[in-house]
Design a protein around this motif. Structure first.
Motif, PDB file in Angstrom:
ATOM      1  N   GLN A   6       0.829  -1.192   0.000  1.00 42.39           N
ATOM      2  CA  GLN A   6       0.000   0.000   0.000  1.00 42.39           C
ATOM      3  C   GLN A   6       0.869   1.250   0.000  1.00 42.39           C
ATOM      4  O   GLN A   6       1.799   1.360   0.799  1.00 42.39           O
ATOM      5  N   VAL A   8       1.507   4.807   1.069  1.00 40.89           N
ATOM      6  CA  VAL A   8       1.027   5.524   2.252  1.00 40.89           C
ATOM      7  C   VAL A   8       1.691   6.886   2.402  1.00 40.89           C
ATOM      8  O   VAL A   8       2.815   7.101   1.953  1.00 40.89           O
ATOM      9  N   SER A  11       2.486   5.568   8.176  1.00 39.15           N
ATOM     10  CA  SER A  11       1.972   4.336   8.753  1.00 39.15           C
ATOM     11  C   SER A  11       2.770   4.018  10.013  1.00 39.15           C
ATOM     12  O   SER A  11       3.943   4.347  10.102  1.00 39.15           O
ATOM     13  N   ASN A  28       3.474   0.549   2.994  1.00 39.06           N
ATOM     14  CA  ASN A  28       3.086  -0.353   4.070  1.00 39.06           C
ATOM     15  C   ASN A  28       2.979  -1.726   3.412  1.00 39.06           C
ATOM     16  O   ASN A  28       2.264  -1.892   2.418  1.00 39.06           O
ATOM     17  N   VAL A 130      -2.187  -1.863  13.389  1.00 38.79           N
ATOM     18  CA  VAL A 130      -1.503  -1.201  12.286  1.00 38.79           C
ATOM     19  C   VAL A 130      -2.341  -0.010  11.828  1.00 38.79           C
ATOM     20  O   VAL A 130      -3.518  -0.164  11.526  1.00 38.79           O
ATOM     21  N   ILE A 132      -2.713   2.910   9.069  1.00 38.37           N
ATOM     22  CA  ILE A 132      -2.286   3.144   7.698  1.00 38.37           C
ATOM     23  C   ILE A 132      -3.031   4.359   7.147  1.00 38.37           C
ATOM     24  O   ILE A 132      -4.257   4.369   7.135  1.00 38.37           O
ATOM     25  N   GLU A 133      -2.273   5.349   6.709  1.00 31.94           N
ATOM     26  CA  GLU A 133      -2.863   6.483   6.012  1.00 31.94           C
ATOM     27  C   GLU A 133      -2.579   6.272   4.529  1.00 31.94           C
ATOM     28  O   GLU A 133      -1.516   6.643   4.027  1.00 31.94           O
ATOM     29  N   ASN A 134      -3.553   5.629   3.864  1.00 31.73           N
ATOM     30  CA  ASN A 134      -3.398   5.326   2.438  1.00 31.73           C
ATOM     31  C   ASN A 134      -3.274   6.599   1.640  1.00 31.73           C
ATOM     32  O   ASN A 134      -3.934   7.588   1.914  1.00 31.73           O
ATOM     33  N   THR A 139      -3.200   0.250  -3.793  1.00 31.06           N
ATOM     34  CA  THR A 139      -2.923  -1.023  -3.140  1.00 31.06           C
ATOM     35  C   THR A 139      -2.740  -2.116  -4.187  1.00 31.06           C
ATOM     36  O   THR A 139      -3.530  -2.196  -5.134  1.00 31.06           O
TER      37      THR A 139
END
Length: 147
Positions: A6, A8, A11, A28, A130, A132-134, A139
């Motif tokens: 992903q 990010v 993260s 990530n 976890v 995660i700031e996508n 992805t």
């Protein structure tokens, strides 16, 4: 070997309420190790991931790799990626590598990634949270057997 990759903005991962790994812009990576995986899969997968052009250039095109942007990676072990949900309602983890073998391969994956970019990790086999700031979100699911 299966990786969920992903893009990010940032993260981090917590274990028992404490941050054990944290990155800014980068990748990530959730990593699942399957029976039969080896060093060969690690090299193929790392090469694909670090050179994957999924970051935008000045024209807004996905044309840059994590190496190009001087990004980082947060690598989290996730045996559930080796789960099979084909039969019944409870996943089967028969294809997941044993924890002892999987840990060694996970650590080798991290060492190989560190040859290219800074890497942070979670704690193998721990109960992790976890965050995660996508960025995108962008992805990809990459199976080393398909490379």
């Amino acid at each position: 070997m299966i990786a969920v990759v992903q893009r990010v903005s940032r993260s981090y991962v917590e274990v028992d309420g404490e941050i054990v790994g944290k990155i800014g812009k980068g990748l990530n990576i959730l990593l699942g190790i399957e029976k039969g995986d080896s060093e060969k899969e690690i090299r193929k997968l790392v090469d694909k991931i670090v050179n994957l052009r999924i970051f935008e250039d000045n024209n807004g095109k996905m044309n840059l790799s994590v190496i190009d942007i001087k990004g980082e990676a947060l690598v989290i072990s996730q045996f559930t990626l080796a789960g099979n949900v084909k039969k019944g309602r409870r996943p089967s983890f028969d294809n997941a590598e044993s924890p002892d073998k999987a840990k060694g391969l996970y650590e080798r994956f991290v060492l190989e990634m560190e040859k290219y970019i800074p890497v942070q990790t979670g704690i193998f086999a721990a109960d992790m949270k976890v965050f995660i700031e996508n960025d995108g979100p962008v992805t990809f699911i990459i199976d080393s057997k398909a490379l």
